[in-house]
Design a protein around this motif. Structure first.
Motif, PDB file in Angstrom:
ATOM      1  N   LEU A 110       0.827  -1.210   0.000  1.00 35.79           N
ATOM      2  CA  LEU A 110       0.000   0.000   0.000  1.00 35.79           C
ATOM      3  C   LEU A 110       0.860   1.258   0.000  1.00 35.79           C
ATOM      4  O   LEU A 110       0.552   2.233  -0.709  1.00 35.79           O
ATOM      5  N   VAL A 111       1.928   1.241   0.765  1.00 37.05           N
ATOM      6  CA  VAL A 111       2.817   2.403   0.817  1.00 37.05           C
ATOM      7  C   VAL A 111       3.358   2.729  -0.571  1.00 37.05           C
ATOM      8  O   VAL A 111       3.371   3.891  -0.998  1.00 37.05           O
ATOM      9  N   TRP A 112       3.790   1.712  -1.307  1.00 35.68           N
ATOM     10  CA  TRP A 112       4.330   1.966  -2.639  1.00 35.68           C
ATOM     11  C   TRP A 112       3.247   2.405  -3.609  1.00 35.68           C
ATOM     12  O   TRP A 112       3.445   3.318  -4.413  1.00 35.68           O
ATOM     13  N   GLN A 113       2.086   1.748  -3.563  1.00 36.86           N
ATOM     14  CA  GLN A 113       1.018   2.107  -4.486  1.00 36.86           C
ATOM     15  C   GLN A 113       0.539   3.544  -4.240  1.00 36.86           C
ATOM     16  O   GLN A 113       0.292   4.297  -5.183  1.00 36.86           O
ATOM     17  N   LEU A 114       0.420   3.924  -2.980  1.00 38.13           N
ATOM     18  CA  LEU A 114       0.045   5.301  -2.657  1.00 38.13           C
ATOM     19  C   LEU A 114       1.137   6.292  -3.070  1.00 38.13           C
ATOM     20  O   LEU A 114       0.850   7.433  -3.440  1.00 38.13           O
ATOM     21  N   GLY A 115       2.371   5.827  -3.015  1.00 36.30           N
ATOM     22  CA  GLY A 115       3.468   6.682  -3.456  1.00 36.30           C
ATOM     23  C   GLY A 115       3.369   7.008  -4.937  1.00 36.30           C
ATOM     24  O   GLY A 115       3.598   8.149  -5.361  1.00 36.30           O
ATOM     25  N   GLU A 116       3.014   6.007  -5.753  1.00 33.91           N
ATOM     26  CA  GLU A 116       2.837   6.243  -7.182  1.00 33.91           C
ATOM     27  C   GLU A 116       1.731   7.275  -7.409  1.00 33.91           C
ATOM     28  O   GLU A 116       1.872   8.213  -8.207  1.00 33.91           O
TER      29      GLU A 116
ATOM     30  N   VAL B 130      -0.415  19.501 -10.012  1.00 32.65           N
ATOM     31  CA  VAL B 130      -0.880  20.724  -9.357  1.00 32.65           C
ATOM     32  C   VAL B 130       0.271  21.720  -9.298  1.00 32.65           C
ATOM     33  O   VAL B 130       1.383  21.435  -9.734  1.00 32.65           O
ATOM     34  N   GLU B 131      -0.020  22.903  -8.752  1.00 33.35           N
ATOM     35  CA  GLU B 131       1.037  23.904  -8.602  1.00 33.35           C
ATOM     36  C   GLU B 131       2.172  23.348  -7.740  1.00 33.35           C
ATOM     37  O   GLU B 131       1.953  22.542  -6.841  1.00 33.35           O
ATOM     38  N   ARG B 132       3.391  23.803  -8.025  1.00 28.21           N
ATOM     39  CA  ARG B 132       4.576  23.243  -7.371  1.00 28.21           C
ATOM     40  C   ARG B 132       4.477  23.310  -5.855  1.00 28.21           C
ATOM     41  O   ARG B 132       4.820  22.333  -5.152  1.00 28.21           O
ATOM     42  N   SER B 133       4.021  24.422  -5.301  1.00 26.75           N
ATOM     43  CA  SER B 133       3.960  24.549  -3.845  1.00 26.75           C
ATOM     44  C   SER B 133       3.002  23.519  -3.248  1.00 26.75           C
ATOM     45  O   SER B 133       3.301  22.918  -2.202  1.00 26.75           O
ATOM     46  N   GLU B 134       1.869  23.313  -3.911  1.00 25.81           N
ATOM     47  CA  GLU B 134       0.920  22.312  -3.418  1.00 25.81           C
ATOM     48  C   GLU B 134       1.477  20.911  -3.597  1.00 25.81           C
ATOM     49  O   GLU B 134       1.311  20.042  -2.731  1.00 25.81           O
ATOM     50  N   GLY B 135       2.162  20.684  -4.711  1.00 24.99           N
ATOM     51  CA  GLY B 135       2.782  19.386  -4.938  1.00 24.99           C
ATOM     52  C   GLY B 135       3.817  19.059  -3.881  1.00 24.99           C
ATOM     53  O   GLY B 135       3.883  17.932  -3.375  1.00 24.99           O
ATOM     54  N   ASP B 136       4.631  20.054  -3.520  1.00 20.25           N
ATOM     55  CA  ASP B 136       5.631  19.851  -2.465  1.00 20.25           C
ATOM     56  C   ASP B 136       4.954  19.469  -1.146  1.00 20.25           C
ATOM     57  O   ASP B 136       5.432  18.576  -0.425  1.00 20.25           O
ATOM     58  N   ALA B 137       3.841  20.140  -0.847  1.00 16.48           N
ATOM     59  CA  ALA B 137       3.131  19.856   0.404  1.00 16.48           C
ATOM     60  C   ALA B 137       2.529  18.457   0.390  1.00 16.48           C
ATOM     61  O   ALA B 137       2.541  17.758   1.409  1.00 16.48           O
ATOM     62  N   VAL B 138       1.996  18.054  -0.757  1.00 22.57           N
ATOM     63  CA  VAL B 138       1.407  16.714  -0.888  1.00 22.57           C
ATOM     64  C   VAL B 138       2.469  15.641  -0.666  1.00 22.57           C
ATOM     65  O   VAL B 138       2.255  14.663   0.052  1.00 22.57           O
ATOM     66  N   VAL B 139       3.628  15.821  -1.291  1.00 22.88           N
ATOM     67  CA  VAL B 139       4.706  14.838  -1.146  1.00 22.88           C
ATOM     68  C   VAL B 139       5.202  14.800   0.299  1.00 22.88           C
ATOM     69  O   VAL B 139       5.457  13.717   0.851  1.00 22.88           O
ATOM     70  N   ALA B 140       5.330  15.950   0.929  1.00 24.18           N
ATOM     71  CA  ALA B 140       5.776  15.992   2.326  1.00 24.18           C
ATOM     72  C   ALA B 140       4.777  15.281   3.233  1.00 24.18           C
ATOM     73  O   ALA B 140       5.178  14.548   4.161  1.00 24.18           O
ATOM     74  N   ALA B 141       3.482  15.468   2.979  1.00 20.38           N
ATOM     75  CA  ALA B 141       2.459  14.808   3.791  1.00 20.38           C
ATOM     76  C   ALA B 141       2.501  13.299   3.595  1.00 20.38           C
ATOM     77  O   ALA B 141       2.403  12.527   4.562  1.00 20.38           O
ATOM     78  N   TYR B 142       2.672  12.873   2.342  1.00 14.22           N
ATOM     79  CA  TYR B 142       2.774  11.430   2.084  1.00 14.22           C
ATOM     80  C   TYR B 142       3.987  10.843   2.793  1.00 14.22           C
ATOM     81  O   TYR B 142       3.918   9.771   3.403  1.00 14.22           O
ATOM     82  N   LYS B 143       5.094  11.554   2.726  1.00 15.62           N
ATOM     83  CA  LYS B 143       6.316  11.048   3.352  1.00 15.62           C
ATOM     84  C   LYS B 143       6.122  10.872   4.859  1.00 15.62           C
ATOM     85  O   LYS B 143       6.531   9.846   5.425  1.00 15.62           O
ATOM     86  N   ARG B 144       5.491  11.843   5.501  1.00 15.25           N
ATOM     87  CA  ARG B 144       5.246  11.729   6.947  1.00 15.25           C
ATOM     88  C   ARG B 144       4.365  10.519   7.259  1.00 15.25           C
ATOM     89  O   ARG B 144       4.663   9.747   8.180  1.00 15.25           O
ATOM     90  N   MET B 145       3.280  10.369   6.509  1.00 16.93           N
ATOM     91  CA  MET B 145       2.350   9.257   6.767  1.00 16.93           C
ATOM     92  C   MET B 145       2.999   7.907   6.510  1.00 16.93           C
ATOM     93  O   MET B 145       2.840   6.961   7.296  1.00 16.93           O
ATOM     94  N   ALA B 146       3.744   7.816   5.405  1.00 11.65           N
ATOM     95  CA  ALA B 146       4.364   6.544   5.054  1.00 11.65           C
ATOM     96  C   ALA B 146       5.427   6.140   6.073  1.00 11.65           C
ATOM     97  O   ALA B 146       5.484   4.968   6.508  1.00 11.65           O
ATOM     98  N   ILE B 147       6.263   7.080   6.486  1.00 10.55           N
ATOM     99  CA  ILE B 147       7.303   6.765   7.462  1.00 10.55           C
ATOM    100  C   ILE B 147       6.669   6.385   8.794  1.00 10.55           C
ATOM    101  O   ILE B 147       7.154   5.448   9.470  1.00 10.55           O
ATOM    102  N   ARG B 148       5.595   7.052   9.171  1.00 11.20           N
ATOM    103  CA  ARG B 148       4.915   6.698  10.417  1.00 11.20           C
ATOM    104  C   ARG B 148       4.368   5.263  10.348  1.00 11.20           C
ATOM    105  O   ARG B 148       4.452   4.509  11.318  1.00 11.20           O
ATOM    106  N   GLU B 149       3.854   4.881   9.194  1.00  5.63           N
ATOM    107  CA  GLU B 149       3.338   3.522   9.030  1.00  5.63           C
ATOM    108  C   GLU B 149       4.455   2.493   9.044  1.00  5.63           C
ATOM    109  O   GLU B 149       4.313   1.407   9.631  1.00  5.63           O
ATOM    110  N   LEU B 150       5.573   2.825   8.440  1.00  7.06           N
ATOM    111  CA  LEU B 150       6.674   1.867   8.336  1.00  7.06           C
ATOM    112  C   LEU B 150       7.482   1.736   9.630  1.00  7.06           C
ATOM    113  O   LEU B 150       7.869   0.639  10.028  1.00  7.06           O
ATOM    114  N   VAL B 151       7.712   2.866  10.261  1.00  5.92           N
ATOM    115  CA  VAL B 151       8.621   2.892  11.415  1.00  5.92           C
ATOM    116  C   VAL B 151       7.859   2.856  12.733  1.00  5.92           C
ATOM    117  O   VAL B 151       8.328   2.316  13.733  1.00  5.92           O
ATOM    118  N   GLY B 152       6.640   3.441  12.738  1.00  7.25           N
ATOM    119  CA  GLY B 152       5.849   3.438  13.949  1.00  7.25           C
ATOM    120  C   GLY B 152       6.142   4.634  14.843  1.00  7.25           C
ATOM    121  O   GLY B 152       6.962   5.478  14.535  1.00  7.25           O
TER     122      GLY B 152
END
Length: 211
Positions: free
Chosen positions: A174-180, A189-211
């Motif tokens: 799921l982490v990889w599929q959501l990453g795609e 989307v606009e670059r600033s929003e895209g950066d925020a989306v990627v940062a949010a995904y990174k936080r959620m994914a790392i929290r799921e993987l690492v706990g």
């Protein structure tokens, strides 16, 4: 065979017609894909024409059809190339991970690298924008997510012993599929929003993987 008929052929192979074994054939295949990448970067995949590609690659149209029966096969071959490159990047990024904090750092770095590639590669963006409309490309993406999920789950099973293996595998997939999906959204989307989306995904994914 004219170009229109070739491009419209039903049931075209998902891979190039000729399997390049000899060095000369491999070099020609590389030249075709490099030429296709250059044309798509400028004009987009919808505007790609087999005649233009043959001319840019320096081969005859007949030779081109020996390697690729239609345009879709070229797009899929480019997608396979990008998947192979990303897989190598992932394997390298995870190879030195020895603990969960290290996994968090390595995964975050991989997300940043992947996002950077998306931003820099118009061909990849073009291919992925049409991913859901092309069943073969969508299936390729799913298979790639499964393979990357397997890489991640094997590592997680070593770092989180005693946990449910099936739950670990499901989370990694799921982490990889959501990453795609995140990357496709971020570059649409606009670059600033895209950066925020990627940062949010990174936080959620790392929290799921690492706990």
């Amino acid at each position: 065979m004219n170009e229109t008929a070739a491009e419209a052929r039903e049931g075209a192979a998902l891979t190039p017609r000729r399997d390049p074994v000899q060095k000369r054939s491999r070099e020609r295949m590389r030249r075709i894909l490099d030429a296709a990448s250059g044309l798509i970067a400028v004009h987009g995949s919808d505007a790609l024409r087999m005649g233009d590609l043959a001319e840019k690659a320096g081969i005859s149209i007949g030779s081109l059809y020996q390697y690729f029966p239609e345009k879709g096969a070229i797009i899929r071959a480019l997608a396979e190339r990008y998947h192979a490159e990303s897989r190598a990047c992932i394997e390298e990024g995870l190879a030195s991970v020895r603990d969960l904090p290290g996994l968090g750092r390595a995964f975050g770095a991989l997300v940043d690298t992947y996002y950077g590639i998306f931003l820099a590669e118009p061909v990849m963006r073009d291919i992925w924008s049409g991913m859901q409309a092309d069943k073969a490309l969508a299936a390729m993406e799913l298979a790639d997510s499964r393979a990357n999920g397997e890489l991640l789950s094997r590592l997680l099973l070593r770092l989180r012993p005693g946990e449910d293996p099936e739950a670990i595998k499901a989370s990694a997939f799921l982490v990889w599929q959501l990453g795609e999906a995140t990357m496709r959204l971020a570059v649409s989307v606009e670059r600033s929003e895209g950066d925020a989306v990627v940062a949010a995904y990174k936080r959620m994914a790392i929290r799921e993987l690492v706990g």
